[in-house]
Design a protein around this motif. Sequence first.
Motif, PDB file in Angstrom:
ATOM      1  N   PRO A 176       0.850  -1.315   0.110  1.00 20.51           N
ATOM      2  CA  PRO A 176       0.107   0.067  -0.006  1.00 20.51           C
ATOM      3  C   PRO A 176       0.774   1.155   0.009  1.00 20.51           C
ATOM      4  O   PRO A 176       0.301   2.322  -0.264  1.00 20.51           O
ATOM      5  CB  PRO A 176      -0.799  -0.009   1.230  1.00 20.51           C
ATOM      6  N   VAL A 226      -3.372   4.717  -0.365  1.00 16.59           N
ATOM      7  CA  VAL A 226      -3.071   3.395   0.079  1.00 16.59           C
ATOM      8  C   VAL A 226      -3.584   2.290  -0.502  1.00 16.59           C
ATOM      9  O   VAL A 226      -4.422   1.568   0.130  1.00 16.59           O
ATOM     10  CB  VAL A 226      -3.212   3.502   1.686  1.00 16.59           C
ATOM     11  N   VAL A 249      -5.327  -8.220  -8.461  1.00 17.44           N
ATOM     12  CA  VAL A 249      -6.152  -8.345  -7.318  1.00 17.44           C
ATOM     13  C   VAL A 249      -6.011  -7.018  -6.537  1.00 17.44           C
ATOM     14  O   VAL A 249      -5.152  -7.136  -5.783  1.00 17.44           O
ATOM     15  CB  VAL A 249      -6.127  -9.499  -6.653  1.00 17.44           C
ATOM     16  N   PRO A 250      -6.874  -6.092  -6.565  1.00 20.82           N
ATOM     17  CA  PRO A 250      -6.731  -5.048  -5.700  1.00 20.82           C
ATOM     18  C   PRO A 250      -7.083  -5.552  -4.277  1.00 20.82           C
ATOM     19  O   PRO A 250      -8.037  -6.233  -4.025  1.00 20.82           O
ATOM     20  CB  PRO A 250      -7.772  -3.963  -6.013  1.00 20.82           C
ATOM     21  N   ASP A 251      -6.493  -4.666  -3.115  1.00 22.84           N
ATOM     22  CA  ASP A 251      -6.941  -4.963  -1.770  1.00 22.84           C
ATOM     23  C   ASP A 251      -7.117  -3.572  -1.298  1.00 22.84           C
ATOM     24  O   ASP A 251      -6.078  -2.828  -1.191  1.00 22.84           O
ATOM     25  CB  ASP A 251      -5.791  -5.902  -1.224  1.00 22.84           C
ATOM     26  N   ILE A 252      -8.287  -3.323  -0.772  1.00 24.69           N
ATOM     27  CA  ILE A 252      -8.482  -1.796  -0.137  1.00 24.69           C
ATOM     28  C   ILE A 252      -9.010  -1.824   1.260  1.00 24.69           C
ATOM     29  O   ILE A 252      -8.655  -3.250   1.672  1.00 24.69           O
ATOM     30  CB  ILE A 252      -9.435  -1.243  -1.133  1.00 24.69           C
ATOM     31  N   GLY A 253      -9.143  -0.746   1.682  1.00 25.98           N
ATOM     32  CA  GLY A 253      -9.541  -0.894   3.068  1.00 25.98           C
ATOM     33  C   GLY A 253      -8.380  -0.157   4.015  1.00 25.98           C
ATOM     34  O   GLY A 253      -8.727  -0.178   5.160  1.00 25.98           O
ATOM     35  N   TYR A 254      -7.276   0.253   3.505  1.00 20.63           N
ATOM     36  CA  TYR A 254      -6.460   0.694   4.041  1.00 20.63           C
ATOM     37  C   TYR A 254      -6.554   2.063   4.702  1.00 20.63           C
ATOM     38  O   TYR A 254      -5.973   2.806   5.520  1.00 20.63           O
ATOM     39  CB  TYR A 254      -4.975   0.780   3.506  1.00 20.63           C
ATOM     40  N   LEU A 255      -7.717   2.666   4.201  1.00 24.42           N
ATOM     41  CA  LEU A 255      -8.447   3.966   4.500  1.00 24.42           C
ATOM     42  C   LEU A 255      -9.670   3.956   5.076  1.00 24.42           C
ATOM     43  O   LEU A 255     -10.464   4.859   5.012  1.00 24.42           O
ATOM     44  CB  LEU A 255      -8.187   4.920   3.469  1.00 24.42           C
ATOM     45  N   LEU A 292     -12.540   0.885  -9.093  1.00 24.59           N
ATOM     46  CA  LEU A 292     -11.489  -0.025  -8.671  1.00 24.59           C
ATOM     47  C   LEU A 292     -11.892  -1.265  -8.932  1.00 24.59           C
ATOM     48  O   LEU A 292     -11.018  -2.195  -9.288  1.00 24.59           O
ATOM     49  CB  LEU A 292     -11.403   0.302  -7.023  1.00 24.59           C
ATOM     50  N   SER A 293     -13.144  -1.658  -8.566  1.00 23.09           N
ATOM     51  CA  SER A 293     -13.595  -3.073  -9.009  1.00 23.09           C
ATOM     52  C   SER A 293     -13.387  -3.335 -10.682  1.00 23.09           C
ATOM     53  O   SER A 293     -13.248  -4.705 -10.870  1.00 23.09           O
ATOM     54  CB  SER A 293     -14.933  -3.432  -8.459  1.00 23.09           C
ATOM     55  N   ASP A 304     -12.781   3.794   0.044  1.00 24.89           N
ATOM     56  CA  ASP A 304     -12.765   2.896   1.531  1.00 24.89           C
ATOM     57  C   ASP A 304     -13.840   3.328   2.489  1.00 24.89           C
ATOM     58  O   ASP A 304     -14.302   2.938   3.496  1.00 24.89           O
ATOM     59  CB  ASP A 304     -11.412   2.832   2.138  1.00 24.89           C
TER      60      ASP A 304
END
Lengths: 160, 413, 170
Positions: free
Chosen positions: B36, B44, B60-66, B382-383, B412
């Motif tokens: 990130p 991030v 493969v996106p990974d979000i949620g850091y914010l 983003l998806s 996020d």
Amino acid sequence: MGVTSKLGDLGIVTVRLEDTVNWARTRAMWPMLFGLACCAIEMMSTQASVYDLSRFGMELMRPSPRQSDLMIVAGRVTRKMAPVLRQLYDQMPDPKWVISMGDCASCGGVFNNYAIVQGVDEIVPVDVYIAGCPPRPEQLIHGIITLHERVKQERITDWA
Amino acid sequence: MSGLQDSVWAGDIQQLKGLVSERALSGETIVLNMGPQHPSTHGVLRLMLELDGEVVVNCVPDIGYLHTGIEKNMEAKRYEQAITMTDRMDYLNPLGNNLVYCLAIEKIIDLDVPPRAQYLRVLLAELTRINSHLVWLGTHALDIGAMSMFLYCFREREKLLDIFEMVSGQRMMSTYFRPGGLWRDVPEEFEPAVRDFISYFPARIDDYERLLTDNPLWLDRTQGIGFLSAQDAIALGCTGPTLRGSGVNWDIRKAIPYSSYEHFEFDVPLGQHGDVYDRYLIRVEEMRQSLRIVQQAMDNLPGGPVRSNDRKYVPPPRSELGTSMEAVIHHFKLWTEGFRPPEGEVYVRVESPRGELGCYLISDGSPKPWRVHFRTPSLIHLSALPHMAKGYLIADLVGIIGTVDIVLGDADR
Amino acid sequence: MLDPVEALTGAFPKAVEDAQEFRGEITVIVDADSIVEVCRYCRDAKGLEYNFLSDVAGVDYYPQEPRFAVSYHLYSMVHNRSLRLKVYLSGDEPALPSVTGVFPAANWSEREIYDLFGVVFTGHPDLRRLLMPDGWDGHPLRKDYPLGYETVQFSFNFDEVDKHKPYARE
């Protein structure tokens, strides 16, 4: 800086070691390119044309923690981001400093809830806190200069 | 220095089944982590990339850091208090977030908004759009390698921030729109400042275009990558410039006009190929069109109040508090208890600089919203990112991330 | 152009439970098991053509029963109108079929609802947590999940809070 010339015109100056080291550290303190949220946009403004952070020898944002001296935590730190942040801090070489920019990083700000770490000082030791949501670029520059003043006060005996 | 054990991922490779192709499990392709903390992910965002040489096979996106818990936190605040939260969601478009939330409240209580307030809302929302596109253009060009664009764009952006500070007292998080109108009327210096910007800015857009539009380096880096067909864009839920870049003429300001957008004349630029370059052209043209709207709003700005006169929901003007007992009571009630909208649920959409920004608001008749949900364009875009990135080089990925104009605070929440 | 409520009640007399209108927005309440067929009909039927899924949102009506609801906001670019489909779910082990086969746009929205409400979407291609870390305990947007408030440090209680506040070391 207390430069004195003792030997006439031989071109040799003598200085105190800790003054020189501190001078070098403050004049080329490279921040890490580490933006989290809203404050990161103000951090970008600070670097850009109007506020021009390069006046303080800081125009070079390093994307790699291995090359940076200063971490500016710009924005809210979530519980998911906290381990990443600590790892980045551990990867930075000594000496290193941390500025907590903005209310969210300093104390959680308006987000007093399950997702946000209430103050980044729970994860990394912070040297300077900057208030504001988000702080103006002038405030960030003031915070950086405050940090410089602090670094100039460091003594050799503290480094050991 | 840490040992090699730390840098080798300790997880079970079988976990990745389904996310990456079978070739990664046999070691034919490599799996690479990006973010990130990465300079070109605009915040991030973390991407897990499967690479065959330099070609992106899977992303493969990974979000949620914010993830800030804004929706949960808004349920714990009164309607009026929660506006400050919306600013911090999509931090490049704070006034647009205010707008969608205020429109939802106004719809649920059927509150009127005076024409002057509506025009000022349009004017400021369009200035915010220019502001957001400037940040996008600066950072997108910086990612691809055009450093000077960043400096030019942020120079112009300061002028806009001065205008926002003039009306609201804050550069970014202005919380200027309130249910029923605006916080207060704009100051005297507002009109000269906006007129100054209108006369100053078109030449600057020409400058940007001279630097980029026909620049062979820019064309090489942006043309022919990140394709999105019109059918795919609709199916994946893309909106805004990302959808219009694929040639679908759908702009919420035209289709479902809100806040008196039907009074304004402007064109909706459309792309032909649906690649990164087309989306760049659209956003640059949108800045011109926004300026047209600002010009019209400034010329035809009606007089009158900037807040509704419905005292059950809107606080009385400060000047009345000294003379009217009723005004004091209303003021006291509003700031201690808040207002109680009728029970019901509404969904309101506006055109944010990134696309459709929706607000789904459920009221249970209490002063606090039962549920606020924001449909944010960044999340949906983003998806769609893996669909756009597959098959291109890893160097192009930076341009593709830039072109969907993501704001992680928006995705996020 | 068909009236959506009439068309849906005609096509799915058993699945459509109720229809409401509030501030000009039509809500059709649909049985959970037939949501996929209803969505496909809304997308494909001549005269409806709700071809765009704007949003999927979860709601928790705790302590009411049925406790959870999932709202689908459909929009028709052909006829320029919108429709809300709403599904109510019971409080224990809420589950419903995923509509990703009809509207790929629902993919991440459904993951978000799974993450924040604990509603399971059967048939979803990749149902993992979206926003919270993988090992997170609980589903934050449920009404019985605490907001997680911490005492704010002011000058009058500075020392008291300071005693319990963790500080990082080098």
